[in-house]
Design a protein around this motif. Structure first.
Motif, mmCIF file in Angstrom:
data_model
loop_
_atom_site.group_PDB
_atom_site.id
_atom_site.type_symbol
_atom_site.label_atom_id
_atom_site.label_comp_id
_atom_site.label_asym_id
_atom_site.label_seq_id
_atom_site.Cartn_x
_atom_site.Cartn_y
_atom_site.Cartn_z
ATOM 1 N N MET A 78 6.978 -7.576 5.379
ATOM 2 C CA MET A 78 7.031 -6.995 4.205
ATOM 3 C C MET A 78 7.220 -5.677 3.691
ATOM 4 O O MET A 78 6.546 -4.722 5.264
ATOM 5 N N ALA A 79 7.488 -4.663 3.251
ATOM 6 C CA ALA A 79 7.550 -3.200 3.291
ATOM 7 C C ALA A 79 5.517 -2.276 3.588
ATOM 8 O O ALA A 79 5.091 -3.607 2.357
ATOM 9 N N GLY A 80 5.939 -1.787 3.607
ATOM 10 C CA GLY A 80 4.257 -0.966 3.595
ATOM 11 C C GLY A 80 4.658 -0.055 2.095
ATOM 12 O O GLY A 80 5.370 0.102 1.196
ATOM 13 N N THR A 81 2.998 0.331 1.559
ATOM 14 C CA THR A 81 2.844 0.374 0.243
ATOM 15 C C THR A 81 3.327 2.324 0.371
ATOM 16 O O THR A 81 2.717 3.405 -0.162
ATOM 17 N N GLY A 82 3.682 2.560 1.728
ATOM 18 C CA GLY A 82 3.756 3.913 1.894
ATOM 19 C C GLY A 82 2.343 5.074 2.882
ATOM 20 O O GLY A 82 3.062 6.622 3.243
ATOM 21 N N ASP A 83 1.609 4.661 2.342
ATOM 22 C CA ASP A 83 0.660 5.118 3.795
ATOM 23 C C ASP A 83 0.268 4.053 4.528
ATOM 24 O O ASP A 83 -0.716 4.265 4.933
ATOM 25 N N ASP A 84 1.127 3.629 5.270
ATOM 26 C CA ASP A 84 0.864 2.500 6.673
ATOM 27 C C ASP A 84 -0.088 1.849 6.125
ATOM 28 O O ASP A 84 -0.713 0.704 7.185
ATOM 29 N N GLN A 85 -0.837 1.058 5.116
ATOM 30 C CA GLN A 85 -1.073 -0.234 4.852
ATOM 31 C C GLN A 85 -0.404 -1.050 4.638
ATOM 32 O O GLN A 85 0.935 -1.310 3.545
ATOM 33 N N PRO A 86 -0.493 -2.993 4.823
ATOM 34 C CA PRO A 86 0.400 -3.954 3.749
ATOM 35 C C PRO A 86 1.175 -3.869 2.997
ATOM 36 O O PRO A 86 -0.473 -3.711 2.062
ATOM 37 N N ALA A 87 1.722 -3.981 2.140
ATOM 38 C CA ALA A 87 2.073 -4.282 0.783
ATOM 39 C C ALA A 87 0.802 -5.580 0.311
ATOM 40 O O ALA A 87 0.119 -6.985 0.973
ATOM 41 N N THR A 88 0.581 -5.838 -0.757
ATOM 42 C CA THR A 88 -0.800 -6.543 -1.530
ATOM 43 C C THR A 88 -0.039 -8.037 -1.310
ATOM 44 O O THR A 88 0.635 -7.136 -2.518
ATOM 45 N N PHE A 89 -0.414 -8.950 -2.135
ATOM 46 C CA PHE A 89 0.352 -9.726 -3.788
ATOM 47 C C PHE A 89 -0.390 -10.545 -3.114
ATOM 48 O O PHE A 89 -1.608 -11.814 -2.886
ATOM 49 N N SER A 90 -0.836 -11.851 -4.280
ATOM 50 C CA SER A 90 -0.915 -12.735 -4.521
ATOM 51 C C SER A 90 -0.746 -13.753 -4.640
ATOM 52 O O SER A 90 0.092 -14.689 -5.113
ATOM 53 N N LEU A 91 -1.460 -15.061 -3.988
ATOM 54 C CA LEU A 91 -0.833 -16.524 -3.466
ATOM 55 C C LEU A 91 -1.418 -17.391 -4.044
ATOM 56 O O LEU A 91 -3.477 -17.362 -3.363
#
Length: 70
Positions: free
Chosen positions: A1-14
């Motif tokens: 997953m690509a990061g959000t630009g601030d070194d935080q992992p991307a989030t998603f709903s499952l």
């Protein structure tokens, strides 16, 4: 997953479903929980979802339950 630009992992709903067909009891008018070897299956139980490589893809918990006759 690509990061959000601030070194935080991307989030998603499952969203998913878990059907317990044995070892289940009603907890109120509509809810239920597991019994015997399924006694850890109840609202709030932690859930970990793994990707095909065995890495953790998501974490969360069981939401509300619904008891269905039969």
């Amino acid at each position: 997953m690509a990061g959000t630009g601030d070194d935080q992992p991307a989030t998603f709903s499952l969203t998913g479903a878990f059907a317990l067909t044995d070892g289940v009891v009603r907890t109120d008018d509509i809810g239920c929980k597991g019994t015997r070897s399924y006694d850890d299956s109840a609202e709030g139980t932690c859930v970990t979802v793994y990707d095909p490589a065995g890495g953790v893809a998501a974490t969360g918990d069981f939401g509300s339950s619904k008891y269905a006759e039969g």
